[in-house]
Design an enzyme around this catalytic site. Structure first.
Site, short mmCIF file in Angstrom:
data_model
loop_
_atom_site.label_atom_id
_atom_site.label_comp_id
_atom_site.label_asym_id
_atom_site.label_seq_id
_atom_site.Cartn_x
_atom_site.Cartn_y
_atom_site.Cartn_z
N LYS A 52 0.84 -1.21 0.00
CA LYS A 52 0.00 0.00 0.00
C LYS A 52 0.88 1.25 0.00
O LYS A 52 0.60 2.22 -0.72
CB LYS A 52 -0.93 -0.01 1.22
CG LYS A 52 -2.06 -1.02 1.08
CD LYS A 52 -2.80 -1.28 2.38
CE LYS A 52 -3.78 -2.44 2.19
NZ LYS A 52 -4.43 -2.88 3.43
N GLN A 96 -4.67 -1.39 9.65
CA GLN A 96 -4.49 -2.72 9.04
C GLN A 96 -5.08 -3.80 9.96
O GLN A 96 -4.72 -3.90 11.13
CB GLN A 96 -2.99 -2.97 8.79
CG GLN A 96 -2.69 -4.28 8.08
CD GLN A 96 -3.25 -4.33 6.66
OE1 GLN A 96 -3.17 -3.36 5.90
NE2 GLN A 96 -3.85 -5.46 6.30
N ASP A 119 -11.12 2.84 4.32
CA ASP A 119 -11.53 1.45 4.11
C ASP A 119 -13.05 1.33 4.04
O ASP A 119 -13.57 0.25 3.71
CB ASP A 119 -11.01 0.57 5.26
CG ASP A 119 -9.73 -0.14 4.90
OD1 ASP A 119 -9.45 -0.27 3.69
OD2 ASP A 119 -9.00 -0.57 5.82
#
Ligand code: NAP
Length: 280
Positions: A52, A96, A119
């Site tokens: 990422k 994460q 997200d």
């Protein structure tokens, strides 16, 4: 033989567009920033975060990594999230997952500002999606919809069947397809006669986590098949939830694994970060 949908190429096109917009913002003196929080030493999470961050660098998005030890407490992690919520240089916050067992993932997601929740996991963003309001849409379903629309730009009235109902993928995917005027059927582990539902699908999306579960005789000839599953079946062999070899002889278009939906996930994360910066 089905058209193979090239997710890698689609993701590259999207990243090129994002890089152009990021550069234009930079010329106006506005940098775009993403913060990634990584808790603990899970090797797979480290690889995902590295990928990422590399993608951010390629598109000109500034990335900040916050590494915390596996034993970090709830209060300390919340403090880090709240600092990033207040930081005007940070437009997106990515926590994460999975987190170590002693931390409550839902509680931590709730601590992220919904406008920085790139997200799309915060309940405020799930609610916005359901209400048809602008917000952050989870990256993998967003990328899957883009791939579907690449081969079928007009989805009005088509029957979409989504296998899976997770918060991360299945539920938002169904909402997006409904928003594109599909008739949507959502299937899950308690669905009776799953193959019969799948056979009715013009668009079939599989997000289950069971290697090669969807067989050729489950698929309507000409259907668009999106395979979200990532299943490691041997040291170096990853397969999807769809039996690619047999299904590609029946479907009209199909995503491969790897190289289908996967590359779109990171590209859509960057797209969400840019969107957050533009609405700042
Ligand atoms: P998940 O939370 O485990 O959800 C799996 C879903 O599949 C559940 O809704 C479950 O039903 C359903 N299911 C399980 N067994 C079934 C069966 N035999 N028949 C019908 N439905 C069944 O997983 P997820 O997070 O949605 O992810 C699904 C897959 O996509 C995984 O392989 C994951 O690795 C992959 N994935 C890939 C990406 C990417 O970037 N490419 C991103 C996210 C996920 P119940 O609700 O009834 O339990």
């Amino acid at each position: 033989m089905a058209v193979i949908i090239d997710g890698k190429a689609a993701a590259e096109r999207l990243k090129t567009r994002i890089a152009g917009e990021v550069a234009a913002l930079r010329q106006q003196g506005r940098a775009v920033g993403l913060a990634v929080i990584l808790v603990g030493d899970d090797p797979a999470s480290h690889i995902y975060v590295r990928n990422k961050i590399a993608a951010c660098e390629k598109t000109g998005i500034t990335s900040t990594e916050r590494r915390l030890p596996a034993a970090v407490g709830t209060d300390e992690l919340k403090r880090v999230i709240e600092d990033l919520n207040r930081d005007p240089a940070i437009h997106g916050i990515l926590l994460q997952l999975p987190l170590p067992g002693h931390l409550d993932e839902n509680e931590m997601i709730l601590a992220i500002s919904p406008d920085k929740d790139v997200d799309g996991l915060h309940p405020v963003n799930a609610g916005r999606l359901m209400a048809g309001l602008p917000g952050m849409v989870p990256c993998t379903p967003q990328g899957s919809l883009m791939l579907i629309q690449d081969v079928r730009p007009d989805l009005r009235g088509l029957h979409a069947v989504v296998i899976g109902r997770s918060l991360l993928f299945g539920k938002p995917m169904a909402q997006l397809l409904l928003g594109a005027d599909c008739t949507v059927t959502q299937c899950h582990s308690k669905t009776r006669d799953l193959p019969a539902f799948c056979r009715q699908a013009d668009i079939l999306v599989a997000a289950v986590g069971r290697p090669q579960m969807v067989k050729a005789d489950w698929v309507k000839p000409g259907a668009t098949v999106i395979d979200v599953g990532i299943n490691r079946i041997a040291e170096k062999k990853v397969v999807g939830d769809v039996d690619f070899e047999s299904v590609s002889a029946v479907a009209g278009a199909i995503t491969p694994v790897p190289g289908g939906v996967g590359p779109m996930t990171i590209a859509c994360l960057l797209a969400n970060t840019l969107k957050a910066a533009k609405s700042d």
